[in-house]
Design a protein around this motif. Structure first.
Motif, PDB file in Angstrom:
ATOM      1  N   ASP A  45       0.790  -1.049   0.011  1.00 14.86           N
ATOM      2  CA  ASP A  45       0.001  -0.036   0.094  1.00 14.86           C
ATOM      3  C   ASP A  45       0.959   1.215   0.109  1.00 14.86           C
ATOM      4  OD1 ASP A  45      -2.007   2.231   0.647  1.00 14.86           O
ATOM      5  OD2 ASP A  45      -3.207   0.608   1.846  1.00 14.86           O
ATOM      6  N   PRO A  46       0.654   2.077  -0.770  1.00 16.51           N
ATOM      7  CA  PRO A  46       1.479   3.342  -0.917  1.00 16.51           C
ATOM      8  C   PRO A  46       1.260   4.413   0.215  1.00 16.51           C
ATOM      9  CG  PRO A  46      -0.458   3.797  -2.432  1.00 16.51           C
ATOM     10  CD  PRO A  46      -0.429   2.204  -1.741  1.00 16.51           C
ATOM     11  N   VAL A  47       0.341   3.962   0.999  1.00 17.52           N
ATOM     12  CA  VAL A  47       0.117   4.936   2.524  1.00 17.52           C
ATOM     13  C   VAL A  47       0.437   3.982   3.658  1.00 17.52           C
ATOM     14  CG1 VAL A  47      -1.509   6.212   3.904  1.00 17.52           C
ATOM     15  CG2 VAL A  47      -1.709   6.315   1.517  1.00 17.52           C
ATOM     16  N   PHE A  48       1.436   4.317   4.467  1.00 18.05           N
ATOM     17  CA  PHE A  48       1.726   3.320   5.511  1.00 18.05           C
ATOM     18  C   PHE A  48       1.181   4.265   7.018  1.00 18.05           C
ATOM     19  CE2 PHE A  48       4.797   2.464   9.039  1.00 18.05           C
ATOM     20  CZ  PHE A  48       4.936   1.296   8.932  1.00 18.05           C
ATOM     21  N   SER A  49       0.441   3.519   7.779  1.00 17.33           N
ATOM     22  CA  SER A  49       0.116   4.247   8.928  1.00 17.33           C
ATOM     23  C   SER A  49       0.654   3.227  10.006  1.00 17.33           C
ATOM     24  CB  SER A  49      -1.394   4.340   8.901  1.00 17.33           C
ATOM     25  OG  SER A  49      -1.910   5.081   7.949  1.00 17.33           O
ATOM     26  N   LEU A  50       0.993   4.061  11.147  1.00 19.71           N
ATOM     27  CA  LEU A  50       1.395   3.530  12.331  1.00 19.71           C
ATOM     28  C   LEU A  50       1.384   4.331  13.495  1.00 19.71           C
ATOM     29  CD1 LEU A  50       2.825   0.931  13.693  1.00 19.71           C
ATOM     30  CD2 LEU A  50       4.806   1.850  13.178  1.00 19.71           C
ATOM     31  N   GLY A  51       0.534   4.049  14.422  1.00 22.46           N
ATOM     32  CA  GLY A  51       0.308   5.175  15.410  1.00 22.46           C
ATOM     33  C   GLY A  51       0.026   6.516  15.132  1.00 22.46           C
ATOM     34  N   ARG A  52       0.890   7.292  15.704  1.00 24.43           N
ATOM     35  CA  ARG A  52       0.649   8.708  15.080  1.00 24.43           C
ATOM     36  C   ARG A  52       1.024   9.215  13.782  1.00 24.43           C
ATOM     37  NH1 ARG A  52       3.586  12.721  18.413  1.00 24.43           N
ATOM     38  NH2 ARG A  52       5.259  11.412  18.039  1.00 24.43           N
ATOM     39  N   TRP A  53       1.744   8.066  13.070  1.00 24.95           N
ATOM     40  CA  TRP A  53       2.607   8.448  11.851  1.00 24.95           C
ATOM     41  C   TRP A  53       1.407   7.897  10.517  1.00 24.95           C
ATOM     42  CZ3 TRP A  53       7.419   5.163  12.905  1.00 24.95           C
ATOM     43  CH2 TRP A  53       8.077   5.815  13.896  1.00 24.95           C
ATOM     44  N   LEU A  98      13.142   1.015   6.299  1.00 24.57           N
ATOM     45  CA  LEU A  98      12.434   0.240   7.392  1.00 24.57           C
ATOM     46  C   LEU A  98      11.178  -0.151   7.416  1.00 24.57           C
ATOM     47  CD1 LEU A  98      14.450   2.391  10.368  1.00 24.57           C
ATOM     48  CD2 LEU A  98      14.952  -0.123   9.739  1.00 24.57           C
ATOM     49  N   ILE A  99      10.455   0.995   6.694  1.00 30.14           N
ATOM     50  CA  ILE A  99       9.138   0.739   6.324  1.00 30.14           C
ATOM     51  C   ILE A  99       8.982  -0.462   5.371  1.00 30.14           C
ATOM     52  CG2 ILE A  99       6.975   1.534   5.196  1.00 30.14           C
ATOM     53  CD1 ILE A  99       7.601   4.457   6.317  1.00 30.14           C
ATOM     54  N   ARG A 100       9.782  -0.626   4.466  1.00 30.41           N
ATOM     55  CA  ARG A 100       9.365  -1.761   3.415  1.00 30.41           C
ATOM     56  C   ARG A 100       9.912  -2.964   4.300  1.00 30.41           C
ATOM     57  NH1 ARG A 100      12.765   1.403   0.080  1.00 30.41           N
ATOM     58  NH2 ARG A 100      14.616   0.124   0.273  1.00 30.41           N
ATOM     59  N   HIS A 101      10.770  -3.087   5.303  1.00 32.99           N
ATOM     60  CA  HIS A 101      10.790  -4.376   6.048  1.00 32.99           C
ATOM     61  C   HIS A 101      10.200  -4.221   7.353  1.00 32.99           C
ATOM     62  CE1 HIS A 101      14.014  -5.341   3.097  1.00 32.99           C
ATOM     63  NE2 HIS A 101      14.273  -4.041   3.111  1.00 32.99           N
ATOM     64  N   ALA A 102       9.125  -3.437   7.807  1.00 28.90           N
ATOM     65  CA  ALA A 102       8.461  -3.271   8.832  1.00 28.90           C
ATOM     66  C   ALA A 102       8.150  -4.557   9.590  1.00 28.90           C
ATOM     67  CB  ALA A 102       7.291  -2.612   8.601  1.00 28.90           C
ATOM     68  N   GLY A 103       8.649  -4.515  10.880  1.00 30.72           N
ATOM     69  CA  GLY A 103       8.458  -5.604  11.805  1.00 30.72           C
ATOM     70  C   GLY A 103       9.774  -6.713  11.716  1.00 30.72           C
ATOM     71  N   LYS A 104      10.808  -6.332  10.662  1.00 34.44           N
ATOM     72  CA  LYS A 104      11.891  -7.355  10.515  1.00 34.44           C
ATOM     73  C   LYS A 104      12.904  -6.427  11.038  1.00 34.44           C
ATOM     74  CE  LYS A 104       9.481  -9.806   6.632  1.00 34.44           C
ATOM     75  NZ  LYS A 104       9.607 -10.044   5.204  1.00 34.44           N
ATOM     76  N   VAL A 105      14.185  -7.137  11.477  1.00 34.17           N
ATOM     77  CA  VAL A 105      15.328  -6.609  11.820  1.00 34.17           C
ATOM     78  C   VAL A 105      15.992  -6.420  10.594  1.00 34.17           C
ATOM     79  CG1 VAL A 105      17.524  -7.021  12.950  1.00 34.17           C
ATOM     80  CG2 VAL A 105      15.568  -7.575  14.025  1.00 34.17           C
ATOM     81  N   ARG A 163       9.300  -1.292  14.698  1.00 35.89           N
ATOM     82  CA  ARG A 163       8.451  -2.094  15.431  1.00 35.89           C
ATOM     83  C   ARG A 163       6.859  -1.677  15.010  1.00 35.89           C
ATOM     84  NH1 ARG A 163       7.471  -1.627  22.222  1.00 35.89           N
ATOM     85  NH2 ARG A 163       5.778  -3.086  22.328  1.00 35.89           N
ATOM     86  N   THR A 164       5.963  -2.825  14.718  1.00 37.51           N
ATOM     87  CA  THR A 164       4.992  -2.528  14.257  1.00 37.51           C
ATOM     88  C   THR A 164       3.760  -2.879  15.353  1.00 37.51           C
ATOM     89  OG1 THR A 164       4.734  -4.608  13.202  1.00 37.51           O
ATOM     90  CG2 THR A 164       5.381  -2.921  12.029  1.00 37.51           C
ATOM     91  N   GLU A 165       4.024  -3.407  16.346  1.00 41.36           N
ATOM     92  CA  GLU A 165       3.096  -3.824  17.461  1.00 41.36           C
ATOM     93  C   GLU A 165       3.265  -2.789  18.595  1.00 41.36           C
ATOM     94  OE1 GLU A 165       6.979  -6.038  18.653  1.00 41.36           O
ATOM     95  OE2 GLU A 165       5.824  -5.649  16.721  1.00 41.36           O
ATOM     96  N   ASP A 166       2.107  -2.656  19.342  1.00 40.79           N
ATOM     97  CA  ASP A 166       1.938  -1.756  20.423  1.00 40.79           C
ATOM     98  C   ASP A 166       2.157  -2.584  21.613  1.00 40.79           C
ATOM     99  OD1 ASP A 166       1.673   0.749  18.973  1.00 40.79           O
ATOM    100  OD2 ASP A 166      -0.363   0.384  18.886  1.00 40.79           O
TER     101      ASP A 166
END
Length: 231
Positions: free
Chosen positions: A130-138, A167-174, A228-231
């Motif tokens: 998705d071209p729009v990435f949302s996470l928390g306040r971002w 980092l977004i492209r690899h969100a959740g991964k190291v 980190r993608t989880e709260d």
């Protein structure tokens, strides 16, 4: 667009070439959209998610390679370059920034349709982002290169933006330090882990509520960084 086949996006400013491509694609049973500028092409790619893009390099508002680079920040859509530039260096440059194939003008309808079939067969259909990435306040609009924190646009330098979107492209991964240095600095000689620490600190200062205790931009000691993608 009366056909029922895959959806193709043409990004081409020459009316005569668009007419030729229109006839070829209709004959091949493809649906298609047309854009005459780079900005229009990016917007249509984000909105319609075509199965494949045919891209001219000589656009009136931006170089096709710049469009290709921006597109690859958020999409893995197959791209075939259509260009009058036939030098080997031009082809290498296009492939290096993420193009899947390169056709030099003039070319025949048969070859074009064959290249399209090959690109569609090899397409990674499981990697649509998705071209729009949302996470928390971002909220990050990757197509527009716009970063918002609680609705307020934040200015990132080019390197900060490349680091953040990697980092977004690899969100959740190291993501390892070596991989980040390669993707953000392009393997530039002398790029060192110190650069990552400096720019990550700048990103945290601009994006995190408490930069000293980052919630999302996390360090993995001795390895690299993780969004980190989880709260």
């Amino acid at each position: 667009m009366t056909a029922s086949g895959p959806l193709l996006l043409l990004v081409e400013d020459e009316p005569q070439m668009r007419r030729f491509l229109r006839v070829a694609l209709e004959g091949g049973g493809y649906r298609y959209l047309e854009a005459a500028t780079g900005q229009e092409g990016l917007a249509m790619a984000a909105q319609h998610r075509p199965d494949l893009i045919l891209l001219d390099l000589g656009l009136p508002d931006m170089d096709g390679l710049d469009l290709m680079t921006r597109l690859r920040e958020w999409a893995r859509t197959p791209v075939i370059i259509l260009s009058a530039r036939g030098q080997e260096a031009d082809k290498i440059g296009a492939l290096d920034v993420g193009a899947d194939d390169y056709l030099t003008k003039p070319f025949g309808t048969g070859e074009l349709l064959a290249r399209i079939r090959v690109a569609l067969r090899h397409a990674d259909t499981g990697d649509v982002q998705d071209p729009v990435f949302s996470l928390g306040r971002w909220r990050v609009d990757l197509a527009r290169r716009q970063v918002l924190v609680e609705g307020r646009e934040i200015h990132l330098t080019p390197i900060e933006y490349r680091l953040f979107t990697t980092l977004i492209r690899h969100a959740g991964k190291v993501v390892t330090q070596r991989q980040l240095l390669k993707e953000v600095w392009g393997g530039v000689a002398g790029a060192q882990p110190l650069y990552l620490r400096v720019y990550m600190a700048q990103l945290r200062h601009k994006l995190e509520e408490d930069p000293s205790r980052p919630r999302y931009l996390r360090t993995e000691p001795g390895v690299g960084y993780r969004l980190r993608t989880e709260d």
